[in-house]
Scaffold this active site. Structure first.
Site, PDB file in Angstrom:
ATOM      1  N   ARG A   1     -10.538 -11.627   1.844  1.00  0.00           N
ATOM      2  CA  ARG A   1     -11.054 -12.791   1.361  1.00  0.00           C
ATOM      3  C   ARG A   1     -10.554 -14.411   1.750  1.00  0.00           C
ATOM      4  O   ARG A   1     -11.275 -14.617   1.940  1.00  0.00           O
ATOM      5  CB  ARG A   1     -11.568 -11.897  -0.144  1.00  0.00           C
TER       6      ARG A   1
ATOM      7  N   LYS B   1       0.769  -0.909  -0.164  1.00  0.00           N
ATOM      8  CA  LYS B   1       0.039  -0.143   0.361  1.00  0.00           C
ATOM      9  C   LYS B   1       0.771   1.455   0.118  1.00  0.00           C
ATOM     10  O   LYS B   1       2.139   0.600   0.393  1.00  0.00           O
ATOM     11  CB  LYS B   1      -0.979  -0.306   1.335  1.00  0.00           C
TER      12      LYS B   1
END
Ligand code: BES
Ligand code: MN
Ligand code: ZN
Length: 494
Positions: free
Chosen positions: A347, A273
């Site tokens: 996920r 990120k």
């Protein structure tokens, strides 16, 4: 908890701070009028001078009011008392405490019959007390200087419905405490709250009668949890799967299950990120925190339900051992996943946690909570969690309760087209969809690991962390989800 809460029938205190309520149009209640008389009409004059509206949240204070021994009288607007919801009553309690932030000693909130059809006076009083407790929460563990000093020590709710209010509060207090457990976890920095430390804190719930197991990496490997383990493999911290069980009903009764994303820190991994704002990713375990707070609440109020809480705890780090974009992992379900972006890690964790939960517990339903996508914040902002589900009834129940409780959800779409977006030539699926509908493709991914069990996914990226200050929440972490799910259980599954 530093603020002590109590209830009294004695409606006219002579010491400390007194909070009176007024309704729309600045109308004082009967007892309020009595107090006004004592002050020689100072309160009603102030209402006129200020053109006080009485609408929810409006307030003014009279300090050292003449002819009384009170420190202050606060007049707090209620709006239309007949229309208060549970969430409004909590906000009112939080606002009430907020109006006397600097007051030392005892604070008395005087409540009079509201004539509300949906909420009894006892409910309103108990909710107000709950709101005050939530408002009082601070995160000052690491401040060695400048900690909050003084302020109210006792919050007394004066109501004719004292006995019933006390009883209702005994239960609601469990929600406030569970919410505070969740807030503490989310506020903790990631150097302290590592996956093993989180597991240790979950273990504390055993004091309340919750059975807590912690599965090691070795155990998870044996179970075939390649999807979850792939996320944690670049971290010095071992991944952990925590399984909490509360048995409040007959053993034979099918449990309800809650699953939390617990990414203790999300750097993005090799798909790293940008630096700006990355510190916020200490809150990427907000789902696991809510599940822990919920189990705390259910156990401490001895809910008559069998409930399971599962936490997937990992740290997503870039490292020589970290998984790479393009890696293909095999999940516990046997389905293979091409990891095209290591930052879509939540996920991957939930895939194995959900599969494990349905396989081992055969639950009535599973609800997962996850700070899963930035896209949900773009769509819904910070007032609504995104709700995705394969079960209309559960979705409707949660929507209704969310509106009542002030932890709102908004149902988002799922369909075959979104599902197709996660197909890949190289494996059974990939872990990213494409530019569009990022929250929905994430949900479709999770659906593939639910094995047709009734299921809800709550994307709480916008609601659990970076929370704006409200009348009942003053820190970065809101504790979102604890109350919503506790009340769901209470209303429909006990
Ligand atoms: N934890 C983030 C989502 C998030 C973002 C939570 C901001 C709270 C605030 C999640 O793991 C993530 O990085 N999601 C990516 C998915 C993308 C790579 C498909 C995102 O939303 O950008
Ligand atoms: Mn991520
Ligand atoms: Zn994440």
């Amino acid at each position: 908890m530093s603020l002590s809460i109590s209830f009294t029938k004695d409606t006219l205190p002579t010491k400390g701070s007194l909070i009176l309520t007024a309704t729309d149009g600045g109308k004082l209640s009967p007892l309020g009028k009595q107090v006004d008389k004592q002050t020689g009409g100072a309160i009603s004059r102030a209402i006129k001078i200020k053109k006080f509206s009485g609408k929810a949240g409006a307030m003014f204070a009279l300090l050292a009011p003449a002819k009384t021994t009170l420190d202050r009288i606060v007049v707090l607007g209620l709006g239309d008392g007949k229309k208060l919801t549970a969430a409004d009553a909590e906000k009112m309690g939080g606002t009430a405490l907020g109006t006397v932030e600097k007051a030392d000693g005892v604070v008395t909130l005087l409540l009079e019959p509201a004539g509300n059809k949906a909420l009894s006076d006892a409910d309103i009083a108990a909710r107000a007390a709950t709101g005050a407790l939530l408002r009082d929460y601070k995160f000052e563990t690491y401040k060695t200087k400048g900690k909050t000093k003084g302020g109210p020590s006792k919050f007394v709710v004066a109501t004719k419905a004292m006995a019933a209010a006390r009883k209702n509060f005994a239960e609601l207090k469990a929600i406030a405490e569970g919410t505070i457990v969740a807030r503490d976890l989310v506020n903790e920095p990631a150097n302290i709250l590592t996956p093993p430390e989180f597991a240790k804190r979950a273990k504390r719930l055993s004091k309340l009668g919750v059975k807590v197991e912690v599965l090691s990496e070795a155990k998870m490997k044996k179970l075939g949890m390649g999807s979850l383990l792939g996320v944690g493999q670049g971290s010095r911290q071992p991944s952990q799967l925590v399984v909490m069980q509360w048995q409040g009903a007959a053993k034979s009764k099918q449990p309800v299950a809650f699953v939390g994303k617990g990414v203790c820190f999300d750097t993005g991994g090799i798909s790293i990120k940008p630096a700006g704002g990355m510190e916020e990713m200490k809150g990427d375990m907000g789902g696991a925190a809510a599940v822990t707070g919920l189990m705390h609440a259910l156990a401490s109020r001895k809910a008559k339900v069998n409930a399971v809480g599962v936490l997937g705890l990992v740290e997503n780090m870039p490292d020589g051992d970290a998984q790479r974009p393009g890696d293909i992992v095999t999940s516990m379900s046997g389905q293979t996943i091409e990891v095209l972006n290591t930052d879509a890690e939540g996920r991957l964790v939930l895939a194995d946690a959900l599969w494990y939960t349905q396989k081992r517990f055969k639950p009535k339903f599973m609800i997962d909570l996850a700070t899963l996508t930035g896209a949900i914040m773009v769509a819904l902002g910070q007032d609504y969690a995104g709700l995705f589900s394969n079960d209309d009834r559960l979705a409707e129940q949660l929507t209704a309760i969310g509106n009542q409780e002030g932890e709102k959800v908004w149902r988002m779409p799922m369909n075959d087209n979104f599902d197709k977006m996660i197909n890949t030539p190289n494996a059974d699926m990939k872990n990213i969809g494409g530019r569009y509908a990022g929250s929905s493709t994430a949900a479709q991914f999770l659906l593939r690991f639910t094995n047709k069990v009734p299921w809800v996914h709550l994307d709480i990226a916008g609601t659990a962390m970076g929370s704006p200050k409200s009348s009942i929440s003053r820190t970065w972490a809101s504790g979102y989800g604890v109350r919503l799910l506790d009340r769901l259980v209470k209303a429909h599954y006990e």
